[in-house]
Design a protein around this motif. Structure first.
Motif, PDB file in Angstrom:
ATOM      1  N   LEU A   1       0.998  -1.330   0.100  1.00 36.41           N
ATOM      2  CA  LEU A   1       0.055  -0.007   0.168  1.00 36.41           C
ATOM      3  C   LEU A   1       0.809   1.379   0.090  1.00 36.41           C
ATOM      4  CD1 LEU A   1      -2.594   1.324  -0.029  1.00 36.41           C
ATOM      5  CD2 LEU A   1      -2.570   1.189   2.670  1.00 36.41           C
ATOM      6  N   THR A   2       2.032   1.261   1.012  1.00 36.25           N
ATOM      7  CA  THR A   2       2.768   2.253   0.610  1.00 36.25           C
ATOM      8  C   THR A   2       3.412   2.761  -0.522  1.00 36.25           C
ATOM      9  OG1 THR A   2       3.687   1.755   2.998  1.00 36.25           O
ATOM     10  CG2 THR A   2       4.922   3.233   1.742  1.00 36.25           C
ATOM     11  N   LEU A   3       3.627   1.717  -1.230  1.00 39.46           N
ATOM     12  CA  LEU A   3       4.187   1.809  -2.788  1.00 39.46           C
ATOM     13  C   LEU A   3       3.173   1.917  -4.038  1.00 39.46           C
ATOM     14  CD1 LEU A   3       7.516  -0.375  -2.467  1.00 39.46           C
ATOM     15  CD2 LEU A   3       7.282   2.075  -1.939  1.00 39.46           C
ATOM     16  N   SER A   4       1.978   1.805  -3.308  1.00 39.58           N
ATOM     17  CA  SER A   4       0.949   1.910  -4.400  1.00 39.58           C
ATOM     18  C   SER A   4       0.584   3.152  -5.003  1.00 39.58           C
ATOM     19  CB  SER A   4      -0.504   1.302  -3.754  1.00 39.58           C
ATOM     20  OG  SER A   4      -0.901   2.259  -2.793  1.00 39.58           O
ATOM     21  N   LEU A   5      -0.221   3.203  -6.295  1.00 39.17           N
ATOM     22  CA  LEU A   5      -0.608   4.505  -6.691  1.00 39.17           C
ATOM     23  C   LEU A   5      -1.275   5.451  -5.946  1.00 39.17           C
ATOM     24  CD1 LEU A   5      -1.426   3.014 -10.382  1.00 39.17           C
ATOM     25  CD2 LEU A   5       0.619   4.150  -9.659  1.00 39.17           C
ATOM     26  N   GLN A   6      -0.951   6.786  -6.127  1.00 43.91           N
ATOM     27  CA  GLN A   6      -1.581   7.878  -5.199  1.00 43.91           C
ATOM     28  C   GLN A   6      -3.427   7.717  -5.669  1.00 43.91           C
ATOM     29  OE1 GLN A   6       0.023  11.750  -5.848  1.00 43.91           O
ATOM     30  NE2 GLN A   6      -1.347  12.635  -4.343  1.00 43.91           N
ATOM     31  N   GLY A   7      -4.067   7.694  -4.769  1.00 45.17           N
ATOM     32  CA  GLY A   7      -5.259   7.540  -5.080  1.00 45.17           C
ATOM     33  C   GLY A   7      -6.002   6.271  -4.637  1.00 45.17           C
ATOM     34  N   THR A   8      -5.340   5.356  -4.446  1.00 42.64           N
ATOM     35  CA  THR A   8      -5.520   4.057  -4.248  1.00 42.64           C
ATOM     36  C   THR A   8      -6.692   4.091  -3.061  1.00 42.64           C
ATOM     37  OG1 THR A   8      -3.484   3.116  -4.711  1.00 42.64           O
ATOM     38  CG2 THR A   8      -5.115   1.673  -3.451  1.00 42.64           C
ATOM     39  N   ASP A   9      -7.840   3.264  -3.257  1.00 44.82           N
ATOM     40  CA  ASP A   9      -8.805   3.340  -2.232  1.00 44.82           C
ATOM     41  C   ASP A   9      -8.482   2.345  -1.334  1.00 44.82           C
ATOM     42  OD1 ASP A   9     -11.146   2.569  -0.845  1.00 44.82           O
ATOM     43  OD2 ASP A   9     -12.366   3.470  -2.299  1.00 44.82           O
ATOM     44  N   GLN A  10      -8.255   3.051   0.095  1.00 43.97           N
ATOM     45  CA  GLN A  10      -7.494   2.162   1.286  1.00 43.97           C
ATOM     46  C   GLN A  10      -8.640   1.404   1.833  1.00 43.97           C
ATOM     47  OE1 GLN A  10      -5.257   4.051   3.901  1.00 43.97           O
ATOM     48  NE2 GLN A  10      -4.236   5.740   2.365  1.00 43.97           N
ATOM     49  N   VAL A  11      -9.755   1.740   1.909  1.00 45.03           N
ATOM     50  CA  VAL A  11     -10.945   0.984   2.468  1.00 45.03           C
ATOM     51  C   VAL A  11     -10.885  -0.467   1.639  1.00 45.03           C
ATOM     52  CG1 VAL A  11     -13.300   0.838   2.924  1.00 45.03           C
ATOM     53  CG2 VAL A  11     -12.128   2.625   3.566  1.00 45.03           C
ATOM     54  N   THR A  12     -10.965  -0.264   0.320  1.00 45.31           N
ATOM     55  CA  THR A  12     -11.121  -1.314  -0.490  1.00 45.31           C
ATOM     56  C   THR A  12      -9.890  -2.206  -0.509  1.00 45.31           C
ATOM     57  OG1 THR A  12     -12.457  -0.141  -1.991  1.00 45.31           O
ATOM     58  CG2 THR A  12     -11.224  -2.093  -2.770  1.00 45.31           C
ATOM     59  N   PHE A  13      -8.648  -1.491  -0.538  1.00 41.66           N
ATOM     60  CA  PHE A  13      -7.474  -2.467  -0.416  1.00 41.66           C
ATOM     61  C   PHE A  13      -7.592  -3.277   0.825  1.00 41.66           C
ATOM     62  CE2 PHE A  13      -3.281  -2.738   1.619  1.00 41.66           C
ATOM     63  CZ  PHE A  13      -2.381  -3.360   0.336  1.00 41.66           C
ATOM     64  N   TRP A  14      -7.996  -2.369   2.059  1.00 42.64           N
ATOM     65  CA  TRP A  14      -7.842  -3.343   3.355  1.00 42.64           C
ATOM     66  C   TRP A  14      -9.158  -4.571   3.563  1.00 42.64           C
ATOM     67  CZ3 TRP A  14      -3.465  -4.090   5.530  1.00 42.64           C
ATOM     68  CH2 TRP A  14      -2.459  -3.263   5.401  1.00 42.64           C
ATOM     69  N   GLU A  15     -10.238  -4.143   2.922  1.00 41.18           N
ATOM     70  CA  GLU A  15     -11.095  -5.116   3.113  1.00 41.18           C
ATOM     71  C   GLU A  15     -10.889  -6.124   1.904  1.00 41.18           C
ATOM     72  OE1 GLU A  15     -14.531  -2.587   1.786  1.00 41.18           O
ATOM     73  OE2 GLU A  15     -15.336  -2.610   3.758  1.00 41.18           O
ATOM     74  N   ASP A  16     -10.088  -6.012   1.006  1.00 37.20           N
ATOM     75  CA  ASP A  16      -9.664  -7.140   0.210  1.00 37.20           C
ATOM     76  C   ASP A  16      -8.613  -8.102   0.941  1.00 37.20           C
ATOM     77  OD1 ASP A  16     -11.113  -6.257  -2.021  1.00 37.20           O
ATOM     78  OD2 ASP A  16      -9.413  -5.400  -3.020  1.00 37.20           O
ATOM     79  N   GLN A  17      -7.773  -7.335   1.857  1.00 38.66           N
ATOM     80  CA  GLN A  17      -6.922  -8.095   2.572  1.00 38.66           C
ATOM     81  C   GLN A  17      -7.820  -9.030   3.476  1.00 38.66           C
ATOM     82  OE1 GLN A  17      -3.685  -8.421   1.944  1.00 38.66           O
ATOM     83  NE2 GLN A  17      -4.132  -7.284   0.201  1.00 38.66           N
ATOM     84  N   ILE A  18      -8.812  -8.658   4.308  1.00 39.26           N
ATOM     85  CA  ILE A  18      -9.619  -9.329   4.967  1.00 39.26           C
ATOM     86  C   ILE A  18     -10.230 -10.582   4.297  1.00 39.26           C
ATOM     87  CG2 ILE A  18     -11.939  -9.359   6.194  1.00 39.26           C
ATOM     88  CD1 ILE A  18     -11.199  -6.666   7.272  1.00 39.26           C
ATOM     89  N   ALA A  19     -10.653 -10.208   2.982  1.00 37.94           N
ATOM     90  CA  ALA A  19     -11.034 -11.388   2.150  1.00 37.94           C
ATOM     91  C   ALA A  19     -10.427 -12.524   2.303  1.00 37.94           C
ATOM     92  CB  ALA A  19     -11.637 -10.909   0.933  1.00 37.94           C
ATOM     93  N   LEU A  20      -9.005 -12.211   2.067  1.00 34.81           N
ATOM     94  CA  LEU A  20      -8.066 -13.118   1.698  1.00 34.81           C
ATOM     95  C   LEU A  20      -7.398 -13.801   3.055  1.00 34.81           C
ATOM     96  CD1 LEU A  20      -5.778 -11.079  -0.858  1.00 34.81           C
ATOM     97  CD2 LEU A  20      -6.766 -13.347  -1.240  1.00 34.81           C
ATOM     98  N   ASN A  21      -7.369 -12.993   4.037  1.00 32.36           N
ATOM     99  CA  ASN A  21      -6.695 -13.185   5.322  1.00 32.36           C
ATOM    100  C   ASN A  21      -7.692 -13.510   6.612  1.00 32.36           C
ATOM    101  OD1 ASN A  21      -3.805 -13.574   4.253  1.00 32.36           O
ATOM    102  ND2 ASN A  21      -4.199 -11.303   3.923  1.00 32.36           N
ATOM    103  N   GLY A  22      -8.870 -13.229   6.626  1.00 32.17           N
ATOM    104  CA  GLY A  22      -9.597 -13.114   7.618  1.00 32.17           C
ATOM    105  C   GLY A  22      -9.596 -11.965   8.297  1.00 32.17           C
ATOM    106  N   ARG A  23     -10.673 -11.870   9.351  1.00 32.50           N
ATOM    107  CA  ARG A  23     -11.026 -10.783  10.119  1.00 32.50           C
ATOM    108  C   ARG A  23     -10.065 -10.633  11.095  1.00 32.50           C
ATOM    109  NH1 ARG A  23     -15.617  -8.571   7.712  1.00 32.50           N
ATOM    110  NH2 ARG A  23     -15.812  -6.870   9.494  1.00 32.50           N
ATOM    111  N   THR A  24      -8.601 -10.321  11.026  1.00 28.12           N
ATOM    112  CA  THR A  24      -7.608 -10.176  12.027  1.00 28.12           C
ATOM    113  C   THR A  24      -7.716  -8.712  12.878  1.00 28.12           C
ATOM    114  OG1 THR A  24      -6.081  -9.343  10.627  1.00 28.12           O
ATOM    115  CG2 THR A  24      -6.296 -11.860  10.961  1.00 28.12           C
TER     116      THR A  24
END
Length: 327
Positions: A188-211
């Motif tokens: 995320l740090t190196l992602s393109l400016q304007g990346t939707d952080q909510v979507t990014f982290w919700e995708d991580q939850i979908a992959l790795n669970g609700r940690t």
């Protein structure tokens, strides 16, 4: 991270080569500081160092105490912190905890220099901080926190300020292979400016669970979108899964205060929400340590005064000072 470092500190006390008496004496100073008795803690450490000026553990704790005084108006400077942490790593160069704090202070040197307008020293300070983080990794190759610092510093600063995009990618790749959560933060740090952080982290939850860590990040992302209601839901779930995440409630209160700092017309709606968050934090388990209690009461005092409740504010400020005058 706070709890991880504290556990490492305890391990260092148990396993280092310090004299038994000094282990106990330095630990006593730490406990005094954590109970709000900072001046007594400083005297305790001065006595330890008077007996043995090469006591690395005492220098490490004195560095942390001086930094606490620095942030609380205790009359110290960043140079006081540097003197002691430099001695800690000199006398015990293989201690990864001391080395990591040495790197953190190196980063603070660069940041404070920039804040003070010392642009001519900034790049050198950044390079020095990065060398210190790399030293930590040489001592503990799987230490993900210093790797993330390097991704953020190298990846977010331009070359003329010490940034290095190739090194940022190198450490990001190492993190991706070492740890899913820290790898995601690096990407995320190196992602393109304007990346939707909510979507990014919700995708991580979908992959790795609700940690708890991922839930916290979604909540923070919602705060960046000024959606405190959704943020609180994720924070509450994170705290339910891991009680040590209770600082999130304090952060949420600070967010509401920040909104007022940006727009004073929001005081009537935001400050009551801030107060509610601060009260919830003070009532969480595990019980907040004394310095954090004092800090929170101080925030509550200032919000009360800003709202025109001077008597309530004065009372809260007295409570805060009684716990720890350097909050």
């Amino acid at each position: 991270m706070i709890f991880f470092l504290l556990s490492c500190f305890m391990a260092a006390i148990a396993g280092s080569g310090e004299k038994p008496g000094y282990k106990k004496d330095v630990m006593k100073a730490f406990e005094l500081r954590m109970s709000g008795k900072v001046d007594e803690a400083k005297v305790q450490l001065e006595q330890v160092l008077a007996k043995d000026s090469t006591n690395a553990m005492a220098h490490y704790e004195m560095a942390r105490l001086n930094f606490y005084l620095l942030t609380g108006g205790g009359g110290t400077s960043l140079n006081d912190v540097n003197v002691h942490i430099n001695k800690a790593v000199f006398y015990e160069p293989g201690n990864v905890i001391y080395a990591y704090y040495h790197a953190i202070i190196g980063f603070m040197n660069a940041y404070m220099g920039m804040e003070m307008g010392q642009e001519d020293k900034l790049k050198d300070n950044v390079i020095e901080a990065c060398k210190r983080f790399e030293k930590v990794i040489s001592l503990k190759p799987d230490y993900v926190e210093p790797m993330l610092y390097l991704v953020e510093i190298y990846g977010q600063l331009p070359p003329e300020m010490g940034g290095d995009s190739l090194k940022a990618v190198y450490y990001a790749d190492k993190l991706v292979n070492a740890d899913a959560y820290f790898g995601a933060r690096a990407r995320l740090t190196l992602s393109l400016q304007g990346t939707d952080q909510v979507t990014f982290w919700e995708d991580q939850i979908a992959l790795n669970g609700r940690t708890p860590e991922l839930l916290r990040q979604v909540g923070i992302a919602f705060l960046f979108k000024d959606n405190a209601e959704h943020a609180e839901k994720y924070f509450a779930e994170a705290m339910k899964a891991d009680a040590s995440q209770n600082l999130l409630m304090l952060d949420l209160g600070r967010y509401h205060v920040m909104k007022v700092m940006q727009n004073k017309e929001l005081a009537a709606t935001e400050l009551p929400l801030a107060k509610e968050c601060f009260e919830k934090y003070l009532n969480t388990k595990p019980e907040p340590i004394v310095p954090m209690k004092a800090y929170t009461l101080g925030l509550m005092a200032r919000t009360a005064m800003f709202s025109g409740n001077q008597d309530e504010g004065n009372k809260l400020m007295e409570e805060a000072n009684a716990l720890d005058k350097y909050f």
